[in-house]
Scaffold this motif. Sequence first.
Motif, PDB file in Angstrom:
ATOM      1  N   GLU A  96       0.829  -1.199   0.000  1.00  0.00           N
ATOM      2  CA  GLU A  96       0.000   0.000   0.000  1.00  0.00           C
ATOM      3  C   GLU A  96       0.877   1.269   0.000  1.00  0.00           C
ATOM      4  OE1 GLU A  96      -3.325  -0.257  -0.040  1.00  0.00           O
ATOM      5  OE2 GLU A  96      -3.588   1.919  -0.059  1.00  0.00           O
ATOM      6  N   ALA A 135      -4.873  -5.563  -7.555  1.00  0.00           N
ATOM      7  CA  ALA A 135      -5.930  -4.640  -7.136  1.00  0.00           C
ATOM      8  C   ALA A 135      -5.331  -3.365  -6.532  1.00  0.00           C
ATOM      9  CB  ALA A 135      -6.848  -5.325  -6.120  1.00  0.00           C
ATOM     10  N   THR A 136      -4.267  -3.531  -5.751  1.00  0.00           N
ATOM     11  CA  THR A 136      -3.625  -2.373  -5.125  1.00  0.00           C
ATOM     12  C   THR A 136      -3.006  -1.457  -6.185  1.00  0.00           C
ATOM     13  OG1 THR A 136      -3.128  -3.775  -3.219  1.00  0.00           O
ATOM     14  CG2 THR A 136      -1.999  -1.656  -3.324  1.00  0.00           C
ATOM     15  N   LYS A 138      -3.948  -1.150  -9.236  1.00  0.00           N
ATOM     16  CA  LYS A 138      -5.040  -0.536  -9.978  1.00  0.00           C
ATOM     17  C   LYS A 138      -5.638   0.627  -9.192  1.00  0.00           C
ATOM     18  CE  LYS A 138      -8.897  -2.017 -12.859  1.00  0.00           C
ATOM     19  NZ  LYS A 138      -9.785  -3.137 -13.184  1.00  0.00           N
ATOM     20  N   ARG A 139      -5.887   0.371  -7.911  1.00  0.00           N
ATOM     21  CA  ARG A 139      -6.484   1.393  -7.049  1.00  0.00           C
ATOM     22  C   ARG A 139      -5.616   2.653  -7.003  1.00  0.00           C
ATOM     23  NH1 ARG A 139      -5.876   0.938  -1.769  1.00  0.00           N
ATOM     24  NH2 ARG A 139      -5.647  -1.315  -1.942  1.00  0.00           N
ATOM     25  N   HIS A 140      -4.304   2.468  -7.051  1.00  0.00           N
ATOM     26  CA  HIS A 140      -3.403   3.622  -7.004  1.00  0.00           C
ATOM     27  C   HIS A 140      -3.030   4.134  -8.402  1.00  0.00           C
ATOM     28  CE1 HIS A 140      -2.614   3.865  -2.675  1.00  0.00           C
ATOM     29  NE2 HIS A 140      -2.733   2.562  -2.674  1.00  0.00           N
ATOM     30  N   GLN A 141      -3.593   3.498  -9.405  1.00  0.00           N
ATOM     31  CA  GLN A 141      -3.282   3.865 -10.791  1.00  0.00           C
ATOM     32  C   GLN A 141      -1.793   3.832 -11.089  1.00  0.00           C
ATOM     33  OE1 GLN A 141      -5.669   7.536 -10.115  1.00  0.00           O
ATOM     34  NE2 GLN A 141      -6.338   7.149 -12.223  1.00  0.00           N
TER      35      GLN A 141
END
Length: 289
Positions: A96, A135-136, A138-141
């Motif tokens: 993260e 997913a992480t 992607k979420r942070h682009q």
Amino acid sequence: QAKRSGGNRLCCYSTRLAEQQAMERNLVNEIREALERQEFFLMYQPVFHLDSGVITGAEALLRWRHPMRGILSPDDFVDQAERNGQIVEIGRQVLEMACRQMKLWLDRGLPVSQMSVNISVSQIESGDLVEHLLATLKRHQVPPEMLEIEVTESMLAHQGEPMAAQLWKLRQAGVAVAIDDFGTGYSSFGRLKSLPVDRVKIDRSFVRELENDERNASIIQAIIALAHNLEMVVTAEGIETDYQYQFLLSHRCECGQGFLISAPVTPVRFEDLVRHHWKCLRRTINQTS
Ligand code: C2E
Ligand code: MG
Ligand code: MG
Ligand code: MG
């Protein structure tokens, strides 16, 4: 008499065992609190291109701001966190933080193409590493191509198919894979060939002893030749002296990390190194050649 001292030894032993167990329990609680209070943070060590001196990436290295004991290194707690499974949750926080940092640097136009993150066995075994990782990102682009995961050579020996399958999935998604501490574990070359490995990191111990023991030079040369034949890139860890740097450069090792250029630093310092100092680094390096 003998019986009595034997009894004492036994008594000492069990006291020490109890003490150790108490300490381990304590650490479990401390780590649980540290996760809640976000006491874990990352330092970033520049990875540089040996030939040009340009910083091409960062390795994220875990630290713990312990409320009583100050800043702790992974060596002080990762083994135990690995044993009790807490490393999985720590690993999630690491990922993260690394992605958040990479996104910040991207937005600020910092020319750094790769972030390397260390992964432990339990994370691989936890089963949802790949999904969580993608997913992480992607979420942070953050493009998957910007992430590199580091698994140690000894993990390759212990892990069978689950590991291989996950590495292949990551590779398909664009994430790069590096073998850390190479030369200290024992992976069969056949296995290395069948895994999607982009990079081999020569263990610090070989670099450190380069000047003192000629055999290390042979080992390093062999690792570089093997990696290049398998179309992998080589990074040397722990470069501290000009001699080590020159040796690695002349033997066509592509990248390096080490105190000669920079220890792990804060994000602000890292950005500063990349923006203002890489030219100086290059000058320093050129002067020595
Ligand atoms: P590593 O991945 O092989 O990282 C390199 C270690 O060498 C780092 O220690 C770094 O600070 C140190 N180092 C770099 N350049 C030099 C140098 O020139 N001289 C010397 N003497 N040392 C140098 P650190 O940060 O204490 O990390 C130790 C190990 O802990 C790492 O070894 C890695 O295996 C593990 N680790 C670090 N962060 C994480 C993490 O987020 N998750 C997991 N699972 N393990 C981690
Ligand atoms: Mg590493
Ligand atoms: Mg290493
Ligand atoms: Mg290591």
